[in-house]
Design a protein around this motif. Structure first.
Motif, PDB file in Angstrom:
ATOM      1  N   VAL A   1       0.831  -1.209   0.000  1.00 43.87           N
ATOM      2  CA  VAL A   1       0.000   0.000   0.000  1.00 43.87           C
ATOM      3  C   VAL A   1       0.867   1.262   0.000  1.00 43.87           C
ATOM      4  CG1 VAL A   1      -1.625   1.365   1.366  1.00 43.87           C
ATOM      5  CG2 VAL A   1      -2.019  -1.084   1.044  1.00 43.87           C
ATOM      6  N   LEU A   2       1.863   1.312   0.880  1.00 44.99           N
ATOM      7  CA  LEU A   2       2.741   2.491   0.920  1.00 44.99           C
ATOM      8  C   LEU A   2       3.582   2.588  -0.349  1.00 44.99           C
ATOM      9  CD1 LEU A   2       3.955   2.536   4.638  1.00 44.99           C
ATOM     10  CD2 LEU A   2       2.222   3.967   3.544  1.00 44.99           C
ATOM     11  N   GLY A   3       3.969   1.439  -0.914  1.00 46.00           N
ATOM     12  CA  GLY A   3       4.718   1.452  -2.168  1.00 46.00           C
ATOM     13  C   GLY A   3       3.905   2.050  -3.302  1.00 46.00           C
ATOM     14  N   ILE A   4       2.647   1.638  -3.398  1.00 39.77           N
ATOM     15  CA  ILE A   4       1.763   2.172  -4.448  1.00 39.77           C
ATOM     16  C   ILE A   4       1.514   3.671  -4.224  1.00 39.77           C
ATOM     17  CG2 ILE A   4      -0.585   2.079  -5.383  1.00 39.77           C
ATOM     18  CD1 ILE A   4      -0.527  -0.942  -4.874  1.00 39.77           C
TER      19      ILE A   4
ATOM     20  N   LEU B   1       3.498   5.783  -2.812  1.00 41.79           N
ATOM     21  CA  LEU B   1       4.708   6.492  -3.203  1.00 41.79           C
ATOM     22  C   LEU B   1       4.847   6.568  -4.723  1.00 41.79           C
ATOM     23  CD1 LEU B   1       7.348   5.198  -0.633  1.00 41.79           C
ATOM     24  CD2 LEU B   1       6.503   7.531  -0.866  1.00 41.79           C
ATOM     25  N   PHE B   2       4.419   5.512  -5.410  1.00 39.98           N
ATOM     26  CA  PHE B   2       4.507   5.527  -6.869  1.00 39.98           C
ATOM     27  C   PHE B   2       3.619   6.616  -7.455  1.00 39.98           C
ATOM     28  CE2 PHE B   2       3.430   4.114 -11.180  1.00 39.98           C
ATOM     29  CZ  PHE B   2       4.692   3.909 -11.690  1.00 39.98           C
ATOM     30  N   PHE B   3       2.428   6.767  -6.903  1.00 38.19           N
ATOM     31  CA  PHE B   3       1.544   7.844  -7.355  1.00 38.19           C
ATOM     32  C   PHE B   3       2.157   9.205  -7.035  1.00 38.19           C
ATOM     33  CE2 PHE B   3      -2.207   4.762  -6.958  1.00 38.19           C
ATOM     34  CZ  PHE B   3      -2.181   4.495  -8.327  1.00 38.19           C
ATOM     35  N   SER B   4       2.843   9.280  -5.883  1.00 34.80           N
ATOM     36  CA  SER B   4       3.521  10.526  -5.531  1.00 34.80           C
ATOM     37  C   SER B   4       4.621  10.832  -6.542  1.00 34.80           C
ATOM     38  CB  SER B   4       4.105  10.417  -4.125  1.00 34.80           C
ATOM     39  OG  SER B   4       4.860  11.553  -3.790  1.00 34.80           O
ATOM     40  N   TYR B   5       5.341   9.798  -6.974  1.00 32.90           N
ATOM     41  CA  TYR B   5       6.396   9.987  -7.978  1.00 32.90           C
ATOM     42  C   TYR B   5       5.817  10.525  -9.287  1.00 32.90           C
ATOM     43  CZ  TYR B   5       9.341   8.778 -11.925  1.00 32.90           C
ATOM     44  OH  TYR B   5      10.033   8.827 -13.096  1.00 32.90           O
ATOM     45  N   GLN B   6       4.660  10.031  -9.673  1.00 37.43           N
ATOM     46  CA  GLN B   6       4.042  10.508 -10.914  1.00 37.43           C
ATOM     47  C   GLN B   6       3.728  11.994 -10.854  1.00 37.43           C
ATOM     48  OE1 GLN B   6       0.768   7.620 -11.259  1.00 37.43           O
ATOM     49  NE2 GLN B   6       1.847   6.687 -12.982  1.00 37.43           N
ATOM     50  N   ARG B   7       3.484  12.503  -9.641  1.00 29.62           N
ATOM     51  CA  ARG B   7       3.207  13.934  -9.485  1.00 29.62           C
ATOM     52  C   ARG B   7       4.488  14.753  -9.397  1.00 29.62           C
ATOM     53  NH1 ARG B   7      -0.322  11.813  -5.628  1.00 29.62           N
ATOM     54  NH2 ARG B   7       1.074  12.543  -3.975  1.00 29.62           N
ATOM     55  N   THR B   8       5.484  14.238  -8.663  1.00 34.22           N
ATOM     56  CA  THR B   8       6.687  15.017  -8.380  1.00 34.22           C
ATOM     57  C   THR B   8       7.872  14.678  -9.279  1.00 34.22           C
ATOM     58  OG1 THR B   8       7.488  13.407  -6.752  1.00 34.22           O
ATOM     59  CG2 THR B   8       5.979  15.116  -5.962  1.00 34.22           C
ATOM     60  N   GLU B   9       7.876  13.459  -9.836  1.00 33.48           N
ATOM     61  CA  GLU B   9       8.966  12.952 -10.678  1.00 33.48           C
ATOM     62  C   GLU B   9      10.308  12.937  -9.932  1.00 33.48           C
ATOM     63  OE1 GLU B   9       9.032  14.997 -14.391  1.00 33.48           O
ATOM     64  OE2 GLU B   9       7.168  14.088 -15.085  1.00 33.48           O
ATOM     65  N   LYS B  10      10.253  12.747  -8.624  1.00 31.22           N
ATOM     66  CA  LYS B  10      11.483  12.620  -7.838  1.00 31.22           C
ATOM     67  C   LYS B  10      11.972  11.175  -7.887  1.00 31.22           C
ATOM     68  CE  LYS B  10      10.517  16.346  -4.552  1.00 31.22           C
ATOM     69  NZ  LYS B  10      10.311  16.685  -3.114  1.00 31.22           N
TER      70      LYS B  10
ATOM     71  N   LEU C   1      10.563   7.255  -6.586  1.00 29.03           N
ATOM     72  CA  LEU C   1      10.379   6.094  -7.463  1.00 29.03           C
ATOM     73  C   LEU C   1      11.125   4.886  -6.932  1.00 29.03           C
ATOM     74  CD1 LEU C   1       9.456   4.726 -10.097  1.00 29.03           C
ATOM     75  CD2 LEU C   1      11.521   5.658 -11.182  1.00 29.03           C
ATOM     76  N   TYR C   2      12.390   5.067  -6.554  1.00 28.08           N
ATOM     77  CA  TYR C   2      13.211   3.951  -6.080  1.00 28.08           C
ATOM     78  C   TYR C   2      12.618   3.340  -4.808  1.00 28.08           C
ATOM     79  CZ  TYR C   2      16.668   6.001  -9.255  1.00 28.08           C
ATOM     80  OH  TYR C   2      17.319   6.513 -10.357  1.00 28.08           O
ATOM     81  N   LEU C   3      12.196   4.209  -3.885  1.00 26.60           N
ATOM     82  CA  LEU C   3      11.631   3.692  -2.641  1.00 26.60           C
ATOM     83  C   LEU C   3      10.302   2.989  -2.887  1.00 26.60           C
ATOM     84  CD1 LEU C   3      11.899   3.411   0.390  1.00 26.60           C
ATOM     85  CD2 LEU C   3      10.824   5.659   0.659  1.00 26.60           C
ATOM     86  N   SER C   4       9.501   3.527  -3.811  1.00 29.04           N
ATOM     87  CA  SER C   4       8.218   2.886  -4.115  1.00 29.04           C
ATOM     88  C   SER C   4       8.421   1.499  -4.708  1.00 29.04           C
ATOM     89  CB  SER C   4       7.404   3.753  -5.078  1.00 29.04           C
ATOM     90  OG  SER C   4       7.957   3.749  -6.391  1.00 29.04           O
TER      91      SER C   4
ATOM     92  N   PHE D   1       8.069  -4.331  -4.652  1.00 28.60           N
ATOM     93  CA  PHE D   1       8.672  -5.638  -4.917  1.00 28.60           C
ATOM     94  C   PHE D   1       8.918  -6.406  -3.616  1.00 28.60           C
ATOM     95  CE2 PHE D   1       9.798  -3.813  -9.095  1.00 28.60           C
ATOM     96  CZ  PHE D   1       9.309  -4.850  -9.891  1.00 28.60           C
ATOM     97  N   GLY D   2       9.309  -5.686  -2.554  1.00 31.70           N
ATOM     98  CA  GLY D   2       9.493  -6.349  -1.265  1.00 31.70           C
ATOM     99  C   GLY D   2       8.187  -6.935  -0.758  1.00 31.70           C
ATOM    100  N   GLY D   3       7.099  -6.173  -0.907  1.00 29.56           N
ATOM    101  CA  GLY D   3       5.791  -6.668  -0.497  1.00 29.56           C
ATOM    102  C   GLY D   3       5.337  -7.860  -1.317  1.00 29.56           C
TER     103      GLY D   3
END
Length: 267
Positions: A21-24, A26-35, A39-42, A47-49
């Motif tokens: 859930v937190l990975g997803i 963060l991925f949506f956050s990356y799509q907004r910020t492009e940081k 992306l790496y943390l998401s 994948f860990g989950g």
């Protein structure tokens, strides 16, 4: 099943939800910020989950339908002549290995992003180590073992040592690099060393959790001359560490207001 084993299962279930859930999110956050760090943390969390979920699927499949009296002989998955319950269990384990390995690779990318002057070609080292690890662990002969509560595909002892080296170097490198960053920032008088120290502790807890899961609690009870009854406790502790990792990392990377002053993060 012992109560402590049930506790460990609960930790795994909660952990799977938190990681994915937190990975997803963060991925949506990356799509907004492009940081890139986001992306790496998401990807690390997703994948860990998925790796934890696949291991759970493996256990469910084998605990529900496998018979310890029918365990196939020591051989490679390539030598299996038919699709049976052990074949399905190994496929789930393989997905878990691949997902966990990809999570470790993205963890190295995440760590690398804190070194703006670093040469990205260094990342080829953990990628090669993880690739060799996956090739060996998937293609080498194995035999399932049953401890009474858990199933596990076991390889030859000599091969296990090689697999541990290949996996643990990329896994623990992440924690040691954050320790290096923490010391460097503290020497420079930067207050943000506290934040990096938090991330270092978080990565260390993750590395400990993974190490226990890979080596198996029985390894540590034998090493420490503890009764086998401690295996459930050690397993529950390792799974608790895996469960809380995404929450601790979230605090370290996306520091909430209540933690900013403690971690040296300016508003």
């Amino acid at each position: 099943m012992e109560p402590i084993n049930l506790v460990g299962i609960v930790f795994v279930l909660i952990g799977i939800v938190l990681w994915i859930v937190l990975g997803i999110k963060l991925f949506f956050s990356y799509q907004r910020t492009e940081k890139k760090q986001t992306l790496y943390l998401s990807l690390l969390l997703i994948f860990g989950g998925l790796g934890m979920l696949s291991l759970l699927v493996e256990q469910v499949i084998l605990l529900a339908a496998a018979d310890p009296a029918d365990i196939p002989p020591f051989m490679s998955i390539l030598e299996y002549q038919e699709t049976n319950i052990f074949w399905l269990g190994f496929m789930a384990a393989t997905i878990a290995w691949i997902a966990s390995a990809l999570g470790i690779i993205w963890a190295n990318f995440f760590t690398h992003s804190f070194f703006p002057e670093a040469n990205k070609r260094i990342l080829i080292i953990p990628i090669i180590l993880i690739t060799v690890y996956l090739i060996l662990i998937i293609s080498s002969p194995f035999e399932f073992t049953f401890s009474g509560t858990d199933w596990s595909p076991e390889h030859a002892p000599d091969l296990n040592v090689i697999l541990w080296i290949l996996f643990f170097i990329p896994l623990w490198t992440v924690a040691f690099l954050f320790l290096y960053l923490t010391i460097s920032l503290k020497r420079k008088g930067s207050s943000t060393w506290r934040r990096l120290f938090w991330i270092f502790i978080t990565q260390t807890l993750l590395s400990i959790g993974f190490t226990v899961e890979i080596l198996n609690p029985s390894f540590f009870t034998s090493l420490l001359s503890l009764p086998s009854s401690y295996e459930g406790i050690i397993s529950a502790i390792s799974r608790f560490l895996l469960m809380i990792y995404p929450l601790l990392m979230w605090i370290g990377v996306y520091t909430p207001n209540w933690a900013k002053s403690k971690l040296g993060v300016s508003n």
